[in-house]
Design an enzyme around this catalytic site. Structure first.
Site, PDB file in Angstrom:
ATOM      1  N   GLU A  96      92.726  -3.299   9.459  1.00 55.22           N
ATOM      2  CA  GLU A  96      93.634  -3.857  10.471  1.00 55.22           C
ATOM      3  C   GLU A  96      92.846  -3.880  11.770  1.00 55.22           C
ATOM      4  O   GLU A  96      92.671  -2.843  12.415  1.00 55.22           O
ATOM      5  CB  GLU A  96      94.865  -2.954  10.639  1.00 55.22           C
ATOM      6  CG  GLU A  96      95.719  -2.817   9.397  1.00 55.22           C
ATOM      7  CD  GLU A  96      96.604  -4.032   9.159  1.00 55.22           C
ATOM      8  OE1 GLU A  96      96.566  -4.978   9.968  1.00 55.22           O
ATOM      9  OE2 GLU A  96      97.324  -4.031   8.160  1.00 55.22           O
TER      10      GLU A  96
ATOM     11  N   CYS B 126      96.979  -4.621  19.549  1.00 51.95           N
ATOM     12  CA  CYS B 126      96.294  -5.661  18.784  1.00 51.95           C
ATOM     13  C   CYS B 126      97.126  -6.935  18.749  1.00 51.95           C
ATOM     14  O   CYS B 126      96.586  -8.029  18.771  1.00 51.95           O
ATOM     15  CB  CYS B 126      96.012  -5.170  17.370  1.00 51.95           C
ATOM     16  SG  CYS B 126      97.476  -4.525  16.552  1.00 51.95           S
TER      17      CYS B 126
END
Ligand code: NAP
Length: 467
Positions: A228, A262
């Site tokens: 991720e 993110c």
């Protein structure tokens, strides 16, 4: 080497931690393996009871854990409380659903019986970032522990208190000792742990550089990996959008977690018909945000997590300006103690500058003006990343074009990208591979075992598939 808790709001060192020795790592690996051998045989009911107990601890003591988070990495205290509550949610979600997600699945074939069975893999190493120091870990640990794996956490070096806290929470909840262990180690020690035969898989949330070195090592050892990584999410606004909602959500989407998320919107792609109006209102709303002590309830933007992160962000802004961008607000680090950076808006960003090509991890927004939907999609997809994307339009045809056309792991229409335990989360391109959360997340670290039973073999075992 020591790691430390340093308050990002003041620069004060609150506690130092010694790194685990090689012998300490060896003991942890052996404990993980021995625990796995018995833990994998525990029932879903037992695991669910422990997981609900972890959720109870998080909810009951959320103010305490929120303070641990805020004083270690600087997010607003209110946001830290929200993070702890979300961790309780993901624990309950997998406690309630894991057995159903991992039930045997009967598949009709020519055989007497054939079905798919899901079994745990073993100890899984999680290399995690500081920006959501509880949430990132719980969203790995809740499905992993419910599936019968055991967890080894290598947390970011600036959040050792969070690392210690999470192990404590799982132990107090009743999980067997060794089911979840935090290893206080630097990143140079990760490769040797991936190499160890007792470690069966690795998951990393973090930057591209860290992801690529962990993936390389996992590939060399032929171990499953989930990554991720970073993002530079587009936030597109078309003329039919509800502009009031789009502006206020744009500010929130860029400044969530002091800009260090993110899935924060980083590139605002605006149709030329509304570009002036959007930009004027967006700049004014960004300017109005109160920057200050994250423990203060009036504060809307706290400090960045470390001085190095602030310096890197400022360097990226300066490089983007040197390449031709204009600063409409912000753009200079704030004086005084703490790693404060003001909300910043850039325009006229060139395609060879960091604000276009890279991820800016702080409250810095770039506004791009486009002519039509094709132009919007071109700019949105002209990035190495593919984590999320948001598009604001009330036109149904445009909505479909964005849903189909944005190259990302998630598309949100008339909203901001956010994670939810019920929905899969992850990226494409340089944002990584694999998925966390939802049913897909729990299937990443299990052996999907095909079972075929032919006539005459007297296999008495029944599947646990739902009737
Ligand atoms: P980072 O510097 O990559 O660190 C993440 C973790 O990886 C830390 O535990 C770090 O340990 C470790 N690490 C760093 N280099 C490594 C290497 N070569 N080998 C093994 N481990 C290594 O990232 P960060 O600054 O903590 O986090 C910010 C990044 O994470 C951003 O890019 C953000 O977009 C991304 N992120 C992605 C998601 C997502 O779900 N896609 C969610 C949150 C954050 P040390 O601290 O000891 O260096």
């Amino acid at each position: 080497m020591a790691t430390a808790t340093i308050n990002p709001a003041t620069g004060e060192t609150l506690e130092t931690f010694d790194e685990l020795s090689d012998a300490g790592v060896e003991r942890a690996l052996e404990r993980a393996w021995q625990t796995f051998l018995s833990y994998r045989t525990t029932s879903f009911a037992d695991r669910a009871a422990w997981m609900h107990a972890a959720a109870d601890i998080l909810e009951r003591e959320k103010d305490h854990w929120a303070e641990v988070i805020t004083t270690e990495m600087g997010k607003l205290r209110s946001a830290a409380v929200g993070e702890v509550e979300k961790c309780a949610w993901v624990c309950r979600f997998y406690a309630d659903n894991a057995e159903r997600f991992l039930a045997d699945r009967i598949v009709e074939t020519d055989a007497e019986a054939s079905f798919i069975k899901y079994q745990p893999l073993g100890p899984v190493l999680a290399v995690m970032p500081w920006n959501f120091p509880f949430w990132q870990v719980f969203r790995f640990a809740a499905p992993g522990l419910m599936a019968g794996n055991v967890g080894l956490l290598k947390h970011a070096s600036n959040v050792p208190r969070c690392a210690r806290a999470i192990q404590e929470i799982f132990e107090r909840a009743g999980f067997p000792e060794g089911a979840f262990q935090s290893l206080i180690i630097g990143s140079s020690r990760v490769a040797a742990i991936i190499d160890d035969n007792r470690v069966r898989a690795v998951t990393l949330t973090g930057s591209e550089g860290a992801g690529s070195s962990v993936a390389e090592r996992a590939g060399k050892r032929l171990k499953k990996a989930v990554l991720e990584l970073g993002g530079s999410d587009p936030f597109i606004i078309m003329p039919s959008a509800d502009l009031d909602a789009a502006v206020s959500t744009a500010v929130k989407a860029r400044t969530v977690n002091n800009g260090q998320s993110c899935i924060a919107a980083k590139r605002f792609i605006v149709h030329e018909d509304i570009a002036d109006e959007f930009t004027r209102r967006f700049v004014s709303a960004m300017e109005a945000l109160r920057v200050g002590d994250p423990m203060d309830t009036d504060t809307e933007i706290g400090p960045l997590a470390t001085p190095a992160i602030r310096d890197e962000l400022h360097e990226q802004v300066q490089q983007t300006v040197r390449a031709g961008a204009r600063v409409l607000t912000g753009g200079e680090p704030l004086d005084g103690n703490g790693n404060y950076y003001p909300p910043t808006v850039l325009v006229d960003v060139s395609d060879d500058s960091p604000a276009w090509k890279d991820e800016l991890f702080g409250p810095v927004a770039s506004v791009f003006v486009v002519h039509d939907i094709e132009d919007a999609l071109r700019v949105a997809n002209d990035t190495k990343f593919g984590l999320g994307g948001a598009a604001w339009t009330q036109d149904a045809d445009e909505q479909v074009r964005f849903i189909d056309g944005i190259e990302a792991g998630a598309v949100f229409i008339n909203g901001m990208v956010a994670s939810d335990p019920r929905l899969p989360f992850g990226g494409v391109k340089a944002s990584g591979y694999g998925r966390e959360l939802g049913e897909h997340g729990i299937h990443e670290f299990v052996n999907i075992k095909t079972v075929v039973v032919n006539p005459g073999q007297q296999a008495k075992r029944k599947t646990n598939a739902p009737e």
